[in-house]
Design a protein around this motif. Structure first.
Motif, PDB file in Angstrom:
ATOM      1  N   ASN A 153      30.416  90.651  32.190  1.00  0.00           N
ATOM      2  CA  ASN A 153      31.518  90.058  31.425  1.00  0.00           C
ATOM      3  C   ASN A 153      31.062  88.812  30.669  1.00  0.00           C
ATOM      4  OD1 ASN A 153      33.048  92.031  32.575  1.00  0.00           O
ATOM      5  ND2 ASN A 153      34.622  90.673  33.391  1.00  0.00           N
ATOM      6  N   HIS A 154      30.044  88.974  29.853  1.00  0.00           N
ATOM      7  CA  HIS A 154      29.486  87.864  29.079  1.00  0.00           C
ATOM      8  C   HIS A 154      28.705  88.460  27.920  1.00  0.00           C
ATOM      9  CE1 HIS A 154      27.563  84.026  28.156  1.00  0.00           C
ATOM     10  NE2 HIS A 154      28.355  83.453  29.030  1.00  0.00           N
ATOM     11  N   SER A 155      28.638  87.734  26.820  1.00  0.00           N
ATOM     12  CA  SER A 155      27.867  88.233  25.678  1.00  0.00           C
ATOM     13  C   SER A 155      26.383  88.317  26.004  1.00  0.00           C
ATOM     14  CB  SER A 155      28.083  87.322  24.462  1.00  0.00           C
ATOM     15  OG  SER A 155      27.720  85.983  24.762  1.00  0.00           O
ATOM     16  N   SER A 156      25.920  87.451  26.891  1.00  0.00           N
ATOM     17  CA  SER A 156      24.544  87.523  27.368  1.00  0.00           C
ATOM     18  C   SER A 156      24.466  88.536  28.510  1.00  0.00           C
ATOM     19  CB  SER A 156      24.084  86.152  27.877  1.00  0.00           C
ATOM     20  OG  SER A 156      22.929  86.272  28.696  1.00  0.00           O
ATOM     21  N   PRO A 157      23.396  89.322  28.588  1.00  0.00           N
ATOM     22  CA  PRO A 157      23.277  90.276  29.697  1.00  0.00           C
ATOM     23  C   PRO A 157      22.962  89.611  31.026  1.00  0.00           C
ATOM     24  CG  PRO A 157      21.288  90.306  28.371  1.00  0.00           C
ATOM     25  CD  PRO A 157      22.261  89.428  27.653  1.00  0.00           C
ATOM     26  N   ASN A 158      22.704  88.289  30.997  1.00  0.00           N
ATOM     27  CA  ASN A 158      22.236  87.605  32.204  1.00  0.00           C
ATOM     28  C   ASN A 158      23.192  86.552  32.751  1.00  0.00           C
ATOM     29  OD1 ASN A 158      19.720  89.014  31.889  1.00  0.00           O
ATOM     30  ND2 ASN A 158      19.093  87.488  30.384  1.00  0.00           N
ATOM     31  N   SER A 159      23.926  85.876  31.893  1.00  0.00           N
ATOM     32  CA  SER A 159      24.678  84.695  32.319  1.00  0.00           C
ATOM     33  C   SER A 159      25.745  84.997  33.356  1.00  0.00           C
ATOM     34  CB  SER A 159      25.320  84.013  31.106  1.00  0.00           C
ATOM     35  OG  SER A 159      24.323  83.501  30.241  1.00  0.00           O
ATOM     36  N   ALA A 160      26.388  86.158  33.259  1.00  0.00           N
ATOM     37  CA  ALA A 160      27.481  86.473  34.193  1.00  0.00           C
ATOM     38  C   ALA A 160      26.984  86.921  35.561  1.00  0.00           C
ATOM     39  CB  ALA A 160      28.395  87.546  33.601  1.00  0.00           C
ATOM     40  N   GLN A 161      25.691  87.148  35.704  1.00  0.00           N
ATOM     41  CA  GLN A 161      25.165  87.610  36.988  1.00  0.00           C
ATOM     42  C   GLN A 161      25.481  86.607  38.098  1.00  0.00           C
ATOM     43  OE1 GLN A 161      23.515  90.604  37.482  1.00  0.00           O
ATOM     44  NE2 GLN A 161      23.780  91.148  35.335  1.00  0.00           N
ATOM     45  N   THR A 162      25.099  85.359  37.902  1.00  0.00           N
ATOM     46  CA  THR A 162      25.351  84.340  38.927  1.00  0.00           C
ATOM     47  C   THR A 162      26.773  83.784  38.851  1.00  0.00           C
ATOM     48  OG1 THR A 162      24.256  82.768  37.435  1.00  0.00           O
ATOM     49  CG2 THR A 162      22.961  83.627  39.285  1.00  0.00           C
ATOM     50  N   GLU A 163      27.364  83.768  37.661  1.00  0.00           N
ATOM     51  CA  GLU A 163      28.744  83.289  37.545  1.00  0.00           C
ATOM     52  C   GLU A 163      29.692  84.211  38.310  1.00  0.00           C
ATOM     53  OE1 GLU A 163      30.220  82.233  33.688  1.00  0.00           O
ATOM     54  OE2 GLU A 163      28.273  81.455  33.047  1.00  0.00           O
ATOM     55  N   ALA A 164      29.422  85.518  38.267  1.00  0.00           N
ATOM     56  CA  ALA A 164      30.259  86.468  38.998  1.00  0.00           C
ATOM     57  C   ALA A 164      30.147  86.248  40.500  1.00  0.00           C
ATOM     58  CB  ALA A 164      29.861  87.896  38.634  1.00  0.00           C
ATOM     59  N   VAL A 165      28.930  85.992  40.967  1.00  0.00           N
ATOM     60  CA  VAL A 165      28.728  85.715  42.390  1.00  0.00           C
ATOM     61  C   VAL A 165      29.491  84.453  42.794  1.00  0.00           C
ATOM     62  CG1 VAL A 165      27.029  85.085  44.150  1.00  0.00           C
ATOM     63  CG2 VAL A 165      26.492  86.862  42.477  1.00  0.00           C
ATOM     64  N   MET A 166      29.387  83.414  41.988  1.00  0.00           N
ATOM     65  CA  MET A 166      30.051  82.154  42.307  1.00  0.00           C
ATOM     66  C   MET A 166      31.567  82.314  42.313  1.00  0.00           C
ATOM     67  SD  MET A 166      29.419  78.986  43.120  1.00  0.00           S
ATOM     68  CE  MET A 166      27.807  78.476  42.493  1.00  0.00           C
ATOM     69  N   ALA A 167      32.091  83.028  41.319  1.00  0.00           N
ATOM     70  CA  ALA A 167      33.536  83.246  41.251  1.00  0.00           C
ATOM     71  C   ALA A 167      34.036  84.002  42.475  1.00  0.00           C
ATOM     72  CB  ALA A 167      33.888  84.016  39.978  1.00  0.00           C
ATOM     73  N   GLY A 168      33.301  85.041  42.876  1.00  0.00           N
ATOM     74  CA  GLY A 168      33.710  85.814  44.038  1.00  0.00           C
ATOM     75  C   GLY A 168      33.623  85.023  45.325  1.00  0.00           C
ATOM     76  N   ALA A 169      32.564  84.242  45.479  1.00  0.00           N
ATOM     77  CA  ALA A 169      32.382  83.460  46.704  1.00  0.00           C
ATOM     78  C   ALA A 169      33.459  82.397  46.853  1.00  0.00           C
ATOM     79  CB  ALA A 169      30.996  82.816  46.706  1.00  0.00           C
TER      80      ALA A 169
END
Length: 321
Positions: free
Chosen positions: A245-261
């Motif tokens: 869920n980000h224009s970058s293929p990488n930025s949402a990887q850790t943001e998604a983890v943080m949001a879920g945690a």
């Protein structure tokens, strides 16, 4: 074994001292080189999309090759003088490539400014660590920006440098920093950098592809250490659902983890250079985000950093031995 010791010492130095004020940092020099080439190269190419793309590609290649050759050459010469000097210089540069303590310090400053100074000091504090416009942010927006930056910088400032460090020491780690610095300076989809910064942005996407995904799992480990199995499970669930869920293929990887945690919703619309960008949200809006979430994000960041350093050094040892 020597490189593992170098990485271990670099992490320890960063945790103890961070980036000492007054000490010239390689990223500052990289930024000056990028700014100078941004101005000068444009004058040697046509002012059209193709000309800007070729100028930007030349700048990116010059920074990558120049950083690797220069740092590698200096270490080679140092090794001819003394292996001890080369080891110490490699360790020092690796230490400068990591940003654990500084990220914690800056995000804690945002928390302190919001708590003790109010919204305007909080906006100024978060403006130091984000690329977006901050003057329109409310308190929740400031907190969200800080938490997102902690998550994203875990990949860019910790895992990716460590990943390249355990492969090729300081030359490869600093080459990564050059790529990442270019993306942060010229990798914008605005009128000035849409074409000029395109190659640098794609290079950053490629350089972060594997580290960002490793960082997501290291951050899940940090969530498990800090908050237990439920938090880590939610981090995994949101990562599976929202990691793109980000224009970058990488930025949402850790943001998604943080949001879920944390059980909060991150991302969404943001302003850059006076223009509003509609961005998808990441995570579930289970509760309002609060100031204490910055502390929780920092604790997960810290534990995950230790896990990342330990695992990557262990992998290096297993491969080499």
């Amino acid at each position: 074994m020597k490189l593992v010791l170098t990485v271990f010492l670099a992490v320890v130095l960063d945790l103890l001292f961070g980036d000492p004020p007054g000490l010239m940092h390689p990223v500052v020099l990289m930024g000056k080189c990028i700014s100078r080439m941004d101005r000068s190269l444009r004058t040697h190419f046509p002012e059209d999309p193709d000309g800007e793309f070729r100028a930007g590609r030349l700048m990116a290649l010059a920074m990558v090759v120049g950083t690797f050759v220069l740092t590698g050459g200096i270490l080679w010469i140092a090794g001819l003088i003394s292996p001890v000097i080369a080891f110490l210089l490699n360790t020092f540069w690796c230490y400068q490539a990591i940003a654990i303590r500084d990220m914690l310090r800056e995000s804690e400053n945002v928390r302190n400014m919001l708590q003790h100074g109010g919204l305007e000091p909080g906006r100024r504090a978060v403006a130091r660590i984000v690329g977006r416009d901050t003057e329109r942010l409310d308190e929740a927006g400031v907190i969200r920006a800080a938490v997102e930056t902690v998550a994203e910088n875990f990949s860019d400032g910790v895992v990716a440098p460590l990943f390249y460090m355990v492969i090729g020491g300081a030359p490869l780690a600093l080459t990564y920093k050059a790529i990442n610095t270019m993306d942060s300076m010229v990798g914008y989809k605005n009128e000035r950098y849409l074409h000029f910064g395109h190659f640098a942005a794609k290079l950053d996407d490629a350089a972060n592809f594997l580290p960002s995904r490793m960082a997501a799992f290291f951050l899940m480990a940090g969530a498990f250490i800090r908050q237990g199995k439920t938090s880590a499970s939610e981090a995994m669930r949101i990562w599976r659902r929202d990691r793109f869920n980000h224009s970058s293929p990488n930025s949402a990887q850790t943001e998604a983890v943080m949001a879920g945690a944390l059980g909060v919703q991150l991302a969404g619309p943001a302003w850059y250079f006076g223009e509003k960008y509609e961005k998808p949200t990441i995570g579930d809006d289970l509760r309002p985000i609060r100031i204490s979430d910055i502390d929780e994000a920092n604790r997960m960041f810290f534990y995950a950093s230790l896990v990342a350093a330990a695992v990557l050094c262990l992998i290096r040892l297993v491969i080499v031995l």
